[in-house]
Write a protein that holds these residues in place. Structure first.
Motif, short mmCIF file in Angstrom:
data_model
loop_
_atom_site.label_atom_id
_atom_site.label_comp_id
_atom_site.label_asym_id
_atom_site.label_seq_id
_atom_site.Cartn_x
_atom_site.Cartn_y
_atom_site.Cartn_z
N GLY A 202 0.83 -1.20 0.00
CA GLY A 202 0.00 0.00 0.00
C GLY A 202 0.87 1.26 0.00
O GLY A 202 0.62 2.21 -0.75
N ALA A 203 1.91 1.24 0.83
CA ALA A 203 2.83 2.38 0.89
C ALA A 203 3.53 2.59 -0.45
O ALA A 203 3.74 3.72 -0.89
CB ALA A 203 3.85 2.16 2.01
N TYR B 178 -1.36 2.56 2.35
CA TYR B 178 -1.55 3.60 1.34
C TYR B 178 -1.81 4.96 1.99
O TYR B 178 -1.27 5.99 1.60
CB TYR B 178 -2.71 3.23 0.43
N GLU B 179 -2.64 4.94 3.03
CA GLU B 179 -3.03 6.19 3.67
C GLU B 179 -1.97 6.73 4.61
O GLU B 179 -2.01 7.89 5.00
CB GLU B 179 -4.35 5.98 4.45
N PHE C 53 -3.59 -3.06 2.98
CA PHE C 53 -3.13 -2.26 1.85
C PHE C 53 -3.55 -0.80 2.03
O PHE C 53 -2.74 0.12 1.88
CB PHE C 53 -3.72 -2.83 0.55
N ALA C 54 -4.83 -0.61 2.40
CA ALA C 54 -5.35 0.75 2.59
C ALA C 54 -4.60 1.47 3.72
O ALA C 54 -4.27 2.66 3.60
CB ALA C 54 -6.85 0.70 2.90
N TRP D 56 -4.63 -2.25 -8.43
CA TRP D 56 -4.04 -2.94 -7.28
C TRP D 56 -5.07 -3.85 -6.63
O TRP D 56 -4.78 -4.99 -6.26
CB TRP D 56 -3.55 -1.92 -6.24
N GLU D 57 -6.29 -3.31 -6.49
CA GLU D 57 -7.33 -4.10 -5.83
C GLU D 57 -7.67 -5.35 -6.64
O GLU D 57 -7.82 -6.45 -6.10
CB GLU D 57 -8.57 -3.23 -5.58
N ALA E 7 2.30 1.66 -3.42
CA ALA E 7 1.30 2.06 -4.42
C ALA E 7 1.09 3.59 -4.40
O ALA E 7 0.86 4.21 -5.44
CB ALA E 7 -0.02 1.35 -4.15
N ARG E 8 1.19 4.16 -3.25
CA ARG E 8 1.03 5.60 -3.07
C ARG E 8 1.99 6.38 -3.97
O ARG E 8 1.69 7.47 -4.41
CB ARG E 8 1.34 5.92 -1.60
N HIS E 9 3.16 5.78 -4.22
CA HIS E 9 4.21 6.50 -4.95
C HIS E 9 4.38 5.99 -6.38
O HIS E 9 5.32 6.33 -7.06
CB HIS E 9 5.53 6.43 -4.19
N LEU F 106 -5.53 2.77 -8.26
CA LEU F 106 -5.83 1.92 -7.09
C LEU F 106 -6.68 0.71 -7.47
O LEU F 106 -6.52 -0.38 -6.92
CB LEU F 106 -6.58 2.74 -6.04
#
Lengths: 575, 190
Positions: free
Chosen positions: B151-152, B188-189, B184-185, B164-165, B154-156, B161
């Motif tokens: 998740g971290a 990501y957050e 994951f969330a 990914w899901e 994916a943020r970059h 999204l």
């Protein structure tokens, strides 16, 4: 439909799509997942055999009886199976017969780096070398066709990076699976001298036909581009070459025995400077040089270890990106015996007793590493017991100072014959069989003593103590390796006895049993900082500021450290 | 597009291989050629592990060369240190603030390097750290540490999204899916 498969998964898929009915193996990295994946297809009769020779012979039998058969093993496994292979080459096949050899350049998980391409030449059988997973699958089908067309076993030669890299593969429906009728044919299958002499001559005729095939197959293909330099290459090295020098011309060898001489001449004549890029031995290079063609190979590219894009580019004087900064001097992190491993107490005891230890191949080879340092030799599967006998034959005084250490799966693989030798030739060796009820190092495969087959169905168990007794060992003991005092006394007693003895240290691998919640902790008031507990080499114990501490998240409560502590500082905690 | 190279490094048993599978699935869903390389065998006994994922229009070598990793996801700090020279200039590093001491450190022969995170942050502007095991525990299970890190990551990355899901739907067994989506969330957050 496309799927992302490892080379090993792709070989298994190929076995499914191209009508293999019988598949056999002994586990060995990097080949193990081939049979694990073949076993997912109920249409194929799959099995772990006790060793590679047996696996090969079962597959040869299946082929003679009319089935398409596959046997898979790591490179050194082919050494074990070489005897049947060389004569199966004479007898030929009925159903197609495929040997998959998985070599390990770079020795990620092996004791040597032998290049099994020489086996194809030596045994006079054709060889195919896939360069990705799609080819690994396709070549299984082609190899089986070649096997049936030319009446010959065929070798598919893989390497670690092909076995363990996932690449895209187009999946197809399986073709019909049929077993041909079996017909008795003693002149073909009974390789006594009279029959083998006839076959020996036929072998050369077959070779000539296979050479023609090698010239015409699209597996050996020229990719013409810039003709200033050309590369002859095969397997994973093809991928590195394509990336290192994308504009160069390439002759990709997918069918690498017999080698296509005419195609090599055509390619060599079409390029100004010819290179051959291949991992480990100069297999192609020597052949090309013997043809009288100037070629640059091992004088420029390394013979030891894996090839890479950077190695090729540097060797050719081309630029590489290089590290963003010098690599840090980082403490290494080698694999270690797991917390709760039943082998730990054994090696601690052997270290304390200062015995010579002839070792073998398995997780327990890690007992050679600090802080246990309790292994003197490791050569190959099964060598521990005969080498202990050799120690004793060289110097009888060593008998009381030497033990052989071998696992359950390795003992059944090729240890039991060594034990017979000890008994038969009046040895007095002490043998420790570390029976953890599984073939652990390769990822937990069943074996003839675990009571289950490859598909985890019930099977009869080899009774290891009874087997040792049947061989003629009168002193056979079973001990719990977590009972450190009993284990130590038993080893001391048995090395002193002037007759053969077997000590079976029996406890399941820590990774196949459920942890009951017991853990140990260290009372820092009682801990004097002597570091005795650090000598067991448990990754759950650390030492800082003159006190040892147990990581509760890693501890599985084996209690070996508590038995080593002389100050009663390590206490059991029920959860 | 230029090929994208991703290195996932950690310690045997941390779940790097499943994380790499999800990334490879993402690449497939995006219509890229993809290769993924892993070394197993002795690695599962608590040794260093590295998996490599390369994606793009056409990928030849399954392996990433020094200085050419666009992304490094380190599941453990010492492993981040060991592989940091593989990062390309301007590359992104996601580091789990977890310390697993190797045997040489446990026995006191070597010291665990001090100031790993500070040094790496000085070298790379795109260096992100998080306590992934803590976040995994918050969503319900320590075992989801690997998807927190994804998740971290994916943020970059410039990938929707939803892809990914879908990739997680395709690769994770149903009974663990919900946990992993939450993990994951959380990553990501963060």
């Amino acid at each position: 439909m496309k799927a992302l498969l490892t080379g090993n998964e792709a070989v298994a898929r190929g076995a499914y799509e191209f009508g293999v009915s019988v598949a056999t193996a002994y586990p060995g990295t990097p080949s193990t997942e081939i049979l694990e994946n073949v076993a997912q297809y109920p249409e194929i009769r799959s099995q772990w055999s006790p060793n590679e020779k047996v696996a090969m012979e079962v597959a040869i039998g299946a082929s003679v009886a009319g089935a398409r058969a596959l046997t898979a093993m790591k490179h050194v496994g082919v050494n074990v199976a070489a005897d049947p292979l060389f004569t199966a080459s004479y007898a030929g096949v009925n159903g197609g017969f495929l040997l998959v050899s998985a070599d390990d350049p770079g020795m990620h998980s092996s004791q040597n780096e032998q290049d099994n391409r020489y086996y194809a030449k030596f045994a006079k059988i054709p060889m195919l070398e896939p360069a990705d997973s799609q080819e690994a699958k396709d070549f299984v089908g082609l190899a089986l066709e070649v096997s049936e067309q030319f009446d010959v076993p065929v070798m598919l030669r893989m390497t670690t990076r092909i076995c363990h890299s996932k690449t895209l593969v187009e999946l197809m429906d399986p073709q019909a699976r049929e077993v041909k009728p079996y017909k008795k044919d003693a002149r073909k299958y009974v390789m006594m001298p009279g029959n083998a002499k006839v076959k020996r001559v036929e072998l050369e005729k077959r070779f000539a036909a296979l050479r023609e095939y090698s010239e015409s197959t699209p597996l050996n293909a020229i990719e013409w581009q810039d003709r200033e330099i050309g590369f002859i290459t095969s397997g994973i090295s093809y991928q590195y070459v394509k990336e290192a020098v994308p504009q160069a011309s390439v002759l990709k060898i997918g069918f690498s025995w017999p080698i296509p001489d005419a195609k090599i001449r055509e390619f060599a004549a079409g390029v100004k400077q010819l290179y051959v890029v291949e991992e480990t031995e100069p297999y192609l290079e020597e052949h090309i040089q013997a043809m009288g063609i100037p070629v640059i190979g091992k004088s420029l590219f390394p013979i030891a270890g894996e090839m890479s894009v950077s190695i090729i580019r540097k060797a050719l004087g081309l630029s590489v990106t290089g590290p963003s900064h010098p690599a840090e001097d980082t403490p290494v992190r080698p694999p270690v015996l797991c917390p709760g491993c039943p082998h730990r107490g054994v090696f601690y005891a052997l270290n304390q007793l200062r015995l010579h230890v002839t070792g073998d191949i398995g997780c327990y080879t890690l007992g050679a590493l600090p802080p246990l340092n309790a292994m003197d030799t490791t050569i190959c599967m099964g060598a521990s017991i005969p080498m202990a006998l050799g120690f004793e034959k060289a110097n009888p005084e060593l008998a009381e100072k030497t033990v052989a250490v071998i696992g359950d799966s390795t003992f059944l693989h090729s240890g039991v014959t060594g034990l017979m030798d000890v008994v038969y030739n009046h040895g007095t060796s002490t043998v420790l069989i570390l029976d953890n009820d599984i073939t652990a190092m390769t990822g937990h495969q069943e074996n003839p003593s675990t009571g289950k087959t490859i598909d985890r169905k019930p099977a009869p168990r080899v009774d290891i103590p009874a087997l040792c007794a049947a061989v003629g060992v009168k002193r056979v003991f079973t001990v719990d390796p977590f009972d450190m005092a009993a284990l130590r006394e038993l080893i001391k007693q048995e090395v002193a006895v002037r007759e053969p003895s077997v000590i079976i240290a029996k406890r399941p691998c820590a990774l196949i049993i459920r942890h009951d919640g017991t853990i140990y902790r260290i009372d820092h008031d009682k801990c004097v900082g002597c570091k005795m507990c650090m000598r067991v080499g448990c990754p759950a114990i650390s030492h800082a500021n003159k006190k040892s501490t147990i990581n509760a998240a890693l501890c599985v409560g084996c209690g070996v450290c508590a038995q080593v502590c002389k100050f009663g500082a390590i206490l059991k905690e029920e959860q | 597009m230029k090929n994208m190279n991703m290195l996932l490094v950690g310690v045997g048993g941390q779940g790097t291989i499943l994380a790499s599978k999800i990334i490879a699935e993402v690449a497939m869903l995006e219509g890229h050629d993809v290769k993924m390389s892993e070394i197993h065998g002795m690695a599962q006994r608590g040794g260093s592990v590295v998996t490599q994922v390369r994606m793009g229009e056409k990928v030849y070598s399954p392996l990433i060369e020094e200085g050419e990793a666009d992304f490094i996801v380190a599941f453990e700090m010492l492993e981040a240190w060991r592989w940091s020279h593989y990062l390309t200039s301007g590359g992104t590093m996601v580091v789990n603030e977890q310390k697993i001491e190797p045997m040489s450190v446990l026995t006191g022969q070597r010291e665990y390097p001090a100031e790993i995170l500070e040094t790496l942050a000085e070298r790379s502007a795109k260096m992100y750290t998080l306590d992934a095991p803590a976040l995994a525990r918050e969503v319900g299970n320590l075992r989801a540490t690997n998807t927190v890190l994804l998740g971290a990551l994916a943020r970059h990355m410039d990938i929707p999204l939803s892809t990914w899901e879908r990739a997680m739907h395709n690769t994770i067994p149903d009974r663990f899916l919900d946990l992993n989506l939450r993990a994951f969330a959380a990553g990501y957050e963060r």
